[in-house]
Scaffold this motif. Structure first.
Motif, PDB file in Angstrom:
ATOM      1  N   ILE A 198       0.905  -1.282   0.043  1.00  0.00           N
ATOM      2  CA  ILE A 198       0.206  -0.075   0.144  1.00  0.00           C
ATOM      3  C   ILE A 198       0.856   1.261   0.190  1.00  0.00           C
ATOM      4  CG2 ILE A 198      -0.276   0.073   2.560  1.00  0.00           C
ATOM      5  CD1 ILE A 198      -3.193   0.688   1.968  1.00  0.00           C
ATOM      6  N   VAL A 199       0.442   2.349  -0.630  1.00  0.00           N
ATOM      7  CA  VAL A 199       1.154   3.586  -0.574  1.00  0.00           C
ATOM      8  C   VAL A 199       1.378   4.295   0.806  1.00  0.00           C
ATOM      9  CG1 VAL A 199       0.893   6.000  -1.426  1.00  0.00           C
ATOM     10  CG2 VAL A 199       0.356   3.916  -2.891  1.00  0.00           C
ATOM     11  N   HIS A 200       2.592   4.797   1.191  1.00  0.00           N
ATOM     12  CA  HIS A 200       2.875   5.331   2.316  1.00  0.00           C
ATOM     13  C   HIS A 200       3.586   6.773   1.739  1.00  0.00           C
ATOM     14  CE1 HIS A 200       1.622   2.237   5.098  1.00  0.00           C
ATOM     15  NE2 HIS A 200       2.329   1.461   4.410  1.00  0.00           N
ATOM     16  N   ASP A 201       3.660   7.453   2.980  1.00  0.00           N
ATOM     17  CA  ASP A 201       4.471   8.874   2.751  1.00  0.00           C
ATOM     18  C   ASP A 201       5.302   9.195   3.967  1.00  0.00           C
ATOM     19  OD1 ASP A 201       2.625   9.925   4.384  1.00  0.00           O
ATOM     20  OD2 ASP A 201       2.181  11.490   2.967  1.00  0.00           O
ATOM     21  N   VAL A 202       6.267  10.160   4.104  1.00  0.00           N
ATOM     22  CA  VAL A 202       6.823  10.376   5.168  1.00  0.00           C
ATOM     23  C   VAL A 202       6.715  12.229   5.091  1.00  0.00           C
ATOM     24  CG1 VAL A 202       9.317  10.776   6.329  1.00  0.00           C
ATOM     25  CG2 VAL A 202       8.570   8.759   4.841  1.00  0.00           C
ATOM     26  N   LYS A 203       6.133  12.437   6.543  1.00  0.00           N
ATOM     27  CA  LYS A 203       5.803  14.008   6.488  1.00  0.00           C
ATOM     28  C   LYS A 203       6.350  14.391   7.797  1.00  0.00           C
ATOM     29  CE  LYS A 203       2.053  17.298   6.715  1.00  0.00           C
ATOM     30  NZ  LYS A 203       2.932  18.443   6.168  1.00  0.00           N
ATOM     31  N   PHE A 204       7.239  15.548   7.600  1.00  0.00           N
ATOM     32  CA  PHE A 204       7.783  16.279   8.515  1.00  0.00           C
ATOM     33  C   PHE A 204       6.945  17.485   8.837  1.00  0.00           C
ATOM     34  CE2 PHE A 204      11.257  13.301   7.454  1.00  0.00           C
ATOM     35  CZ  PHE A 204      11.797  12.932   8.882  1.00  0.00           C
ATOM     36  N   LYS A 205       7.261  18.396   9.807  1.00  0.00           N
ATOM     37  CA  LYS A 205       6.826  19.805   9.961  1.00  0.00           C
ATOM     38  C   LYS A 205       6.958  20.586   8.775  1.00  0.00           C
ATOM     39  CE  LYS A 205       7.229  22.505  14.001  1.00  0.00           C
ATOM     40  NZ  LYS A 205       7.935  23.245  14.764  1.00  0.00           N
ATOM     41  N   ASP A 206       8.466  20.443   8.252  1.00  0.00           N
ATOM     42  CA  ASP A 206       8.894  21.425   7.239  1.00  0.00           C
ATOM     43  C   ASP A 206       9.018  20.552   5.825  1.00  0.00           C
ATOM     44  OD1 ASP A 206      11.011  20.014   7.832  1.00  0.00           O
ATOM     45  OD2 ASP A 206      12.359  21.582   7.679  1.00  0.00           O
ATOM     46  N   ALA A 207       8.673  19.288   5.783  1.00  0.00           N
ATOM     47  CA  ALA A 207       8.827  18.604   4.416  1.00  0.00           C
ATOM     48  C   ALA A 207       7.980  17.283   4.386  1.00  0.00           C
ATOM     49  CB  ALA A 207      10.248  18.326   4.300  1.00  0.00           C
ATOM     50  N   GLU A 208       7.706  17.054   3.162  1.00  0.00           N
ATOM     51  CA  GLU A 208       7.015  15.803   2.846  1.00  0.00           C
ATOM     52  C   GLU A 208       7.582  14.969   1.557  1.00  0.00           C
ATOM     53  OE1 GLU A 208       2.350  14.644   2.216  1.00  0.00           O
ATOM     54  OE2 GLU A 208       2.876  16.709   2.703  1.00  0.00           O
ATOM     55  N   SER A 209       7.533  13.639   1.809  1.00  0.00           N
ATOM     56  CA  SER A 209       7.856  12.925   0.561  1.00  0.00           C
ATOM     57  C   SER A 209       6.851  12.728  -0.278  1.00  0.00           C
ATOM     58  CB  SER A 209       8.148  11.613   1.081  1.00  0.00           C
ATOM     59  OG  SER A 209       7.095  10.798   1.418  1.00  0.00           O
ATOM     60  N   PRO A 210       6.923  12.406  -1.671  1.00  0.00           N
ATOM     61  CA  PRO A 210       5.854  11.923  -2.341  1.00  0.00           C
ATOM     62  C   PRO A 210       5.100  10.778  -1.831  1.00  0.00           C
ATOM     63  CG  PRO A 210       7.803  11.627  -3.662  1.00  0.00           C
ATOM     64  CD  PRO A 210       8.338  12.394  -2.201  1.00  0.00           C
ATOM     65  N   GLU A 211       4.087  10.393  -2.430  1.00  0.00           N
ATOM     66  CA  GLU A 211       3.747   9.090  -2.027  1.00  0.00           C
ATOM     67  C   GLU A 211       4.443   8.044  -2.599  1.00  0.00           C
ATOM     68  OE1 GLU A 211      -0.760   8.767  -3.239  1.00  0.00           O
ATOM     69  OE2 GLU A 211      -1.364  10.147  -1.816  1.00  0.00           O
ATOM     70  N   MET A 212       4.901   7.009  -1.577  1.00  0.00           N
ATOM     71  CA  MET A 212       5.707   5.902  -2.351  1.00  0.00           C
ATOM     72  C   MET A 212       4.848   4.625  -2.449  1.00  0.00           C
ATOM     73  SD  MET A 212       9.114   6.516   0.151  1.00  0.00           S
ATOM     74  CE  MET A 212       8.294   6.822   1.610  1.00  0.00           C
ATOM     75  N   LYS A 213       4.920   3.889  -3.682  1.00  0.00           N
ATOM     76  CA  LYS A 213       4.536   2.583  -3.669  1.00  0.00           C
ATOM     77  C   LYS A 213       5.685   1.564  -3.113  1.00  0.00           C
ATOM     78  CE  LYS A 213       2.024   4.123  -8.126  1.00  0.00           C
ATOM     79  NZ  LYS A 213       2.158   4.190  -9.477  1.00  0.00           N
ATOM     80  N   LYS A 214       5.190   0.511  -3.319  1.00  0.00           N
ATOM     81  CA  LYS A 214       5.975  -0.814  -2.681  1.00  0.00           C
ATOM     82  C   LYS A 214       7.249  -0.557  -3.509  1.00  0.00           C
ATOM     83  CE  LYS A 214       6.582  -5.553  -2.070  1.00  0.00           C
ATOM     84  NZ  LYS A 214       5.682  -6.689  -1.839  1.00  0.00           N
ATOM     85  N   GLY A 215       8.575  -0.575  -2.715  1.00  0.00           N
ATOM     86  CA  GLY A 215       9.865  -0.779  -3.335  1.00  0.00           C
ATOM     87  C   GLY A 215      10.187   0.733  -3.648  1.00  0.00           C
ATOM     88  N   GLU A 216       9.547   1.854  -3.494  1.00  0.00           N
ATOM     89  CA  GLU A 216      10.087   3.160  -3.677  1.00  0.00           C
ATOM     90  C   GLU A 216      10.621   3.661  -2.363  1.00  0.00           C
ATOM     91  OE1 GLU A 216       7.485   4.720  -7.460  1.00  0.00           O
ATOM     92  OE2 GLU A 216       6.542   5.249  -5.321  1.00  0.00           O
ATOM     93  N   GLN A 217      11.702   4.630  -2.608  1.00  0.00           N
ATOM     94  CA  GLN A 217      12.357   5.156  -1.484  1.00  0.00           C
ATOM     95  C   GLN A 217      12.254   6.775  -1.573  1.00  0.00           C
ATOM     96  OE1 GLN A 217      16.549   3.828  -2.108  1.00  0.00           O
ATOM     97  NE2 GLN A 217      16.246   2.230  -0.642  1.00  0.00           N
ATOM     98  N   TYR A 218      12.524   7.335  -0.235  1.00  0.00           N
ATOM     99  CA  TYR A 218      12.630   8.672   0.006  1.00  0.00           C
ATOM    100  C   TYR A 218      13.845   9.156   0.771  1.00  0.00           C
ATOM    101  CZ  TYR A 218      11.645  13.376   1.945  1.00  0.00           C
ATOM    102  OH  TYR A 218      11.578  14.461   2.606  1.00  0.00           O
TER     103      TYR A 218
END
Length: 103
Positions: free
Chosen positions: A56-76
């Motif tokens: 399933i899609v996930h992301d990484v969100k900080f107060k000042d930055a955010e990753s794009p949505e990541m599919k399986k196998g993708e990195q940030y």
């Protein structure tokens, strides 16, 4: 000569056994709806890389930055230049929480 060798050896032992030393970077897996490990400690200037292992899609969100949505196998990756504690979540699944400690 012997004394200088002993002093150099002692300095090396102390520096390598110091718990204050942090890793230059870290890897975090997103797996089973968790950040694994949930907390990493790195040195200032270090980079953390997140890899989505879930189907399933996930992301990484900080107060000042955010990753794009990541599919399986993708990195940030994000580099941290200033010491501090940085909390983050998966904005899609806000109960997923993690923390980066920068020394």
């Amino acid at each position: 000569m012997k004394l200088s060798c002993i002093l150099i050896l002692a300095a090396l032992v102390i520096s390598f056994s110091s718990p204050a030393l942090a890793a230059a970077g870290a890897q975090v897996q997103i797996k089973d709806y968790k950040f694994q490990p949930a907390q990493v400690t790195i040195a200032s200037g270090g980079t953390v890389t997140w890899t989505n292992m879930d189907s399933i899609v996930h992301d990484v969100k900080f107060k000042d930055a955010e990753s794009p949505e990541m599919k399986k196998g993708e990195q940030y990756s994000k580099t941290f230049d200033k010491p501090g504690t940085y909390d983050y979540i998966c904005e899609i699944h806000p109960y997923m929480k993690g923390q980066v400690i920068v020394k």
